[in-house]
Design an enzyme around this catalytic site. Structure first.
Site, PDB file in Angstrom:
ATOM      1  N   SER A   8       0.831  -1.213   0.000  1.00  0.00           N
ATOM      2  CA  SER A   8       0.000   0.000   0.000  1.00  0.00           C
ATOM      3  C   SER A   8       0.863   1.260   0.000  1.00  0.00           C
ATOM      4  CB  SER A   8      -0.892   0.029   1.241  1.00  0.00           C
ATOM      5  OG  SER A   8      -1.602  -1.161   1.369  1.00  0.00           O
TER       6      SER A   8
HETATM    7  N1  SAH Z   1      -0.169  -4.837   3.945  1.00  0.00           N
HETATM    8  C1  SAH Z   1       0.570  -5.316   2.824  1.00  0.00           C
HETATM    9  C2  SAH Z   1      -0.238  -5.186   1.567  1.00  0.00           C
HETATM   10  C3  SAH Z   1      -0.666  -6.520   1.135  1.00  0.00           C
HETATM   11  S1  SAH Z   1      -1.707  -6.615  -0.276  1.00  0.00           S
HETATM   12  C4  SAH Z   1       1.898  -4.622   2.708  1.00  0.00           C
HETATM   13  O1  SAH Z   1       2.146  -3.670   3.458  1.00  0.00           O
HETATM   14  O2  SAH Z   1       2.715  -5.048   1.898  1.00  0.00           O
HETATM   15  C5  SAH Z   1      -2.946  -7.693   0.392  1.00  0.00           C
HETATM   16  C6  SAH Z   1      -2.497  -9.059   0.803  1.00  0.00           C
HETATM   17  O3  SAH Z   1      -3.641  -9.750   1.280  1.00  0.00           O
HETATM   18  C7  SAH Z   1      -1.908  -9.906  -0.314  1.00  0.00           C
HETATM   19  O4  SAH Z   1      -0.629 -10.335   0.056  1.00  0.00           O
HETATM   20  C8  SAH Z   1      -2.882 -11.079  -0.435  1.00  0.00           C
HETATM   21  O5  SAH Z   1      -2.256 -12.309  -0.772  1.00  0.00           O
HETATM   22  C9  SAH Z   1      -3.488 -11.116   0.955  1.00  0.00           C
HETATM   23  N2  SAH Z   1      -4.786 -11.798   1.072  1.00  0.00           N
HETATM   24  C10 SAH Z   1      -5.820 -11.804   0.185  1.00  0.00           C
HETATM   25  N3  SAH Z   1      -6.843 -12.539   0.649  1.00  0.00           N
HETATM   26  C11 SAH Z   1      -6.448 -12.999   1.877  1.00  0.00           C
HETATM   27  C12 SAH Z   1      -7.061 -13.836   2.866  1.00  0.00           C
HETATM   28  N4  SAH Z   1      -8.294 -14.367   2.718  1.00  0.00           N
HETATM   29  N5  SAH Z   1      -6.369 -14.092   4.009  1.00  0.00           N
HETATM   30  C13 SAH Z   1      -5.113 -13.599   4.195  1.00  0.00           C
HETATM   31  N6  SAH Z   1      -4.470 -12.828   3.272  1.00  0.00           N
HETATM   32  C14 SAH Z   1      -5.136 -12.519   2.142  1.00  0.00           C
END
Ligand code: SAH
Length: 216
Positions: A52
């Site tokens: 993000s």
């Molecule tokens: N906060 C992160 C951004 C991650 S993007 C950062 O700072 O880098 C969102 C993430 O959520 C992705 O890695 C994706 O694989 C994960 N995601 C999607 N659905 C999910 C679920 N049901 N449970 C856990 N993680 C999930």
């Protein structure tokens, strides 16, 4: 640099600004994108996921109103960047990532940066279930967007606990919402909801959807 940017966009909580200053964002970014590590934009990770933009990380962290003895659940570890920012402000962060490769590399990175398992506890799994063994949480942060707020995660909030989440369909504008538990019962009416602003996050997916992607 990040601190000035997020401050100019309206996040003025000094504890949050201090946490942002303490976490080296470049450590969480793929090597070919290093020159953009401190620009205020989301950046690609692997498997179509994104880290993000700093302003949104700061805003969501501020909305969580973390105290130093609080326990926080994060859904969507991704690179681990938001996880580290949260860990700067509370006693422990429990973070769940559904994509194994991403979760494992985030865990290794966070450990190299000195976050012990008592400060950040990582798990590979489906965040829709939350982490009942460690509930209740003072804050729950979702960094992937479900189409509706998951009741399972609301029910894992402590009294007056805050859930911060982008809510809405994939590939469309979503609403960044803050839910606060007002009563111990588990009806939607027992939580206050605020719409903070419109955002665009990657979708929150189920384990079945991820499995289908891998086999198709
Ligand atoms: N906060 C992160 C951004 C991650 S993007 C950062 O700072 O880098 C969102 C993430 O959520 C992705 O890695 C994706 O694989 C994960 N995601 C999607 N659905 C999910 C679920 N049901 N449970 C856990 N993680 C999930």
């Amino acid at each position: 640099m990040i601190v000035e940017t997020v401050q100019s966009r309206g996040v003025t909580d000094v504890r949050v600004l201090g946490a942002m200053a303490n976490v080296p964002r470049h450590e969480f970014i793929p090597s070919h994108l290093q020159t953009q590590a401190y620009s205020d934009q989301p950046l690609p990770l692997c498997e179509g996921q994104t880290i993000s933009q700093p302003y949104i990380v700061a805003l969501m962290t501020a909305l969580a109103e973390l105290g130093s003895s609080d326990r926080c659940l994060e859904i969507g570890t991704g690179s681990g960047y938001q996880t580290a920012v949260l860990a700067e402000l509370c006693a422990s962060v429990f973070t769940i990532e559904i994509r194994e490769a991403l979760g494992q590399s985030a865990q290794a990175r966070l450990s190299l940066l000195g976050y012990t398992p008592s400060r950040i506890c990582c798990k590979i799994g489906d965040g829709y279930a939350g982490w009942p063994e460690f509930a209740p949480f003072d804050a729950v942060i979702l960094t992937a967007a479900p189409t509706r707020v998951p009741m399972t995660l609301l029910t894992q909030l402590a009294p007056y606990g805050r859930l911060i989440a982008p809510i809405g369909p994939a590939d469309k504008i979503q609403r960044l919402e803050k839910w606060v538990r007002r009563r111990s019962t588990n009806r939607l009416a027992d939580f206050d909801r605020t719409h903070v602003l419109n955002v665009q996050f990657v979708p929150m997916q189920s384990a079945a959807e991820i499995g289908n992607q891998e086999t198709s």
